[in-house]
Design a protein around this motif. Sequence first.
Motif, PDB file in Angstrom:
ATOM      1  N   THR A 221       0.862  -1.184   0.000  1.00 59.73           N
ATOM      2  CA  THR A 221       0.000   0.000   0.000  1.00 59.73           C
ATOM      3  C   THR A 221       0.895   1.229   0.000  1.00 59.73           C
ATOM      4  O   THR A 221       1.831   1.312   0.780  1.00 59.73           O
ATOM      5  N   GLY A 222       0.582   2.137  -0.898  1.00 57.28           N
ATOM      6  CA  GLY A 222       1.400   3.355  -0.950  1.00 57.28           C
ATOM      7  C   GLY A 222       2.498   3.282  -1.989  1.00 57.28           C
ATOM      8  O   GLY A 222       3.154   4.279  -2.260  1.00 57.28           O
ATOM      9  N   ALA A 223       2.717   2.112  -2.571  1.00 56.43           N
ATOM     10  CA  ALA A 223       3.741   2.001  -3.619  1.00 56.43           C
ATOM     11  C   ALA A 223       3.129   2.449  -4.932  1.00 56.43           C
ATOM     12  O   ALA A 223       2.721   1.646  -5.759  1.00 56.43           O
ATOM     13  N   ALA A 224       3.050   3.777  -5.112  1.00 58.30           N
ATOM     14  CA  ALA A 224       2.321   4.328  -6.254  1.00 58.30           C
ATOM     15  C   ALA A 224       3.070   4.154  -7.557  1.00 58.30           C
ATOM     16  O   ALA A 224       2.473   3.991  -8.605  1.00 58.30           O
ATOM     17  N   LYS A 225       4.400   4.238  -7.483  1.00 59.75           N
ATOM     18  CA  LYS A 225       5.122   3.995  -8.735  1.00 59.75           C
ATOM     19  C   LYS A 225       6.425   3.232  -8.495  1.00 59.75           C
ATOM     20  O   LYS A 225       6.998   3.308  -7.405  1.00 59.75           O
ATOM     21  N   THR A 226       6.797   2.492  -9.497  1.00 64.36           N
ATOM     22  CA  THR A 226       7.996   1.680  -9.412  1.00 64.36           C
ATOM     23  C   THR A 226       9.196   2.571  -9.094  1.00 64.36           C
ATOM     24  O   THR A 226       9.394   3.606  -9.723  1.00 64.36           O
ATOM     25  N   THR A 227       9.948   2.178  -8.081  1.00 58.44           N
ATOM     26  CA  THR A 227      11.053   3.009  -7.623  1.00 58.44           C
ATOM     27  C   THR A 227      12.298   2.160  -7.445  1.00 58.44           C
ATOM     28  O   THR A 227      12.256   1.151  -6.738  1.00 58.44           O
ATOM     29  N   PRO A 228      13.387   2.535  -8.084  1.00 54.11           N
ATOM     30  CA  PRO A 228      14.609   1.757  -7.892  1.00 54.11           C
ATOM     31  C   PRO A 228      15.213   2.027  -6.511  1.00 54.11           C
ATOM     32  O   PRO A 228      15.026   3.104  -5.949  1.00 54.11           O
TER      33      PRO A 228
END
Length: 449
Positions: A221-228
């Motif tokens: 939850t809260g992982a709105a966009k893929t982030t390296p």
Amino acid sequence: MPQRAEIILVDDEEALCTAAEKILAKEGYRVTSLNTAADGLAKFERAGADLLITDLMLPDLEGIQVLKRAKEIRPTVEVIVITGHGTVEKAVEAMRLGAYDFLAKPFDPDVLQLTIARAYRLAELQAENRRLRALQQPDALGQLITRDPEMMRIARTIDRVAASNATVMLLGESGTGKEVLAQGLHAASKRSGRFVAINCAAIPENLLESELFGYERGAFTGAAKTTPGKIETAHEGTLMLDEIGDLPLALQAKLLRFLEQRTIERLGARSEIAVDVRVVCATHQDLKSLIAQGRFREDLYYRLAEIVVTIPPLRQRVGDAVLLAHAFLRRFAQEQRRSGLALSDDALRAIEQHPWPGNVRELLNAIKRAVIMCEGERLTPDDIGLPTPAETNPGERSDIDLRTVRESAERQAILAALARSNENIVKAAEMLGISRPTLYDLMRRLAIR
Ligand SMILES: Nc1ncnc2c1ncn2[C@@H]1O[C@H](COP(=O)(O)OP(=O)(O)OP(=O)(O)O)[C@@H](O)[C@H]1O
Ligand SMILES: [Mg+2]
């Protein structure tokens, strides 16, 4: 001629792939063609490529998404999109999203060659640029202010191991310059990527994993966009794991896995990404005792401790406190436009006598504050926040001075003998003309490790 250029071509039209492969192979490119976005991206994540060419109309995913994903995986990759009939608007959008160029179907072999050659040249120039930028970074070891033989030996060690990929462990009290040395190692390594530091003690345990490894959109939850993660961000550069002793056990296992396989898996991801990073770790804690308490994995320790550098505290460095004080005073006086400032004799003696438990950072802060606060032209011990050294009567002073002189001479000779004998105690004692127990005794008394 781009001999080793690797190209991934994603297009579901078999005939087009075969034709493009043929044309490009003649030019010396190595082309791998794949017919679906999933296969193309999987190959790209696994093996990377200098260029990615993708059709905008693929059976499983829009080419625009392939472009976005590829840029997420390796922001430096150049992408060329292939447009069929009716996808010109998409091509424009692709350019807006960072595609280098587009190719219209059917290809003209000359246009194909030219476009690829230009994109490849651009990729090369950008890589060269990154390499040059890394070279220009001020040599952090050059900025290391010291006159202490042990510190100079450490700087030489850092310089020598920089070019290798060996993992370096920096041990030392707080404020001794672990980060300065880690940055120096990165600069001297000439690696083209970035220096990325993460402080394992400053980030709550539940966030640390995603900070390090990154996450896919929707992984939690809260992982709105893929982030390296930080590891990925440091690709082709140096990753500093600060306060490694504070890494929770669960993450120690994951880090060990990364160090062994050199691939990471973002949270919620189904595939692995190969990452090329030089790892430096640092801690002020005694890792051996953490191992004995079961709080640090021994196997991880040996992975990280390929080269161990123990930085001496400031109080053990010969003459460094005063040397650093002068240098910091110059720096801050210039910043504050107070060029006439100098250290009083009392201040110099106070600086020499203070044990500096916070090491260089404490000294730096003390001088900074003093430059701001000081009213006269001479910094007093009081300005620096130190007690004024007690006045000594003349008889006492010569005695103390002699002892100081003798101790400092002994210390210099012992350090030199240890350096020349490569820290072999037997040889060092021989050079000094004393017995081994006497040398141990002196080293203990003079706080030389
Ligand atoms: N030999 C040196 N010459 C010049 N500046 C130094 C030197 N050593 C340390 N410094 C400066 O002192 C400060 C503290 O150094 P640094 O951050 O590298 O310490 P550290 O060992 O990482 O400390 P910590 O364990 O608290 O993180 C920095 O501002 C750094 O630039
Ligand atoms: Mg630090």
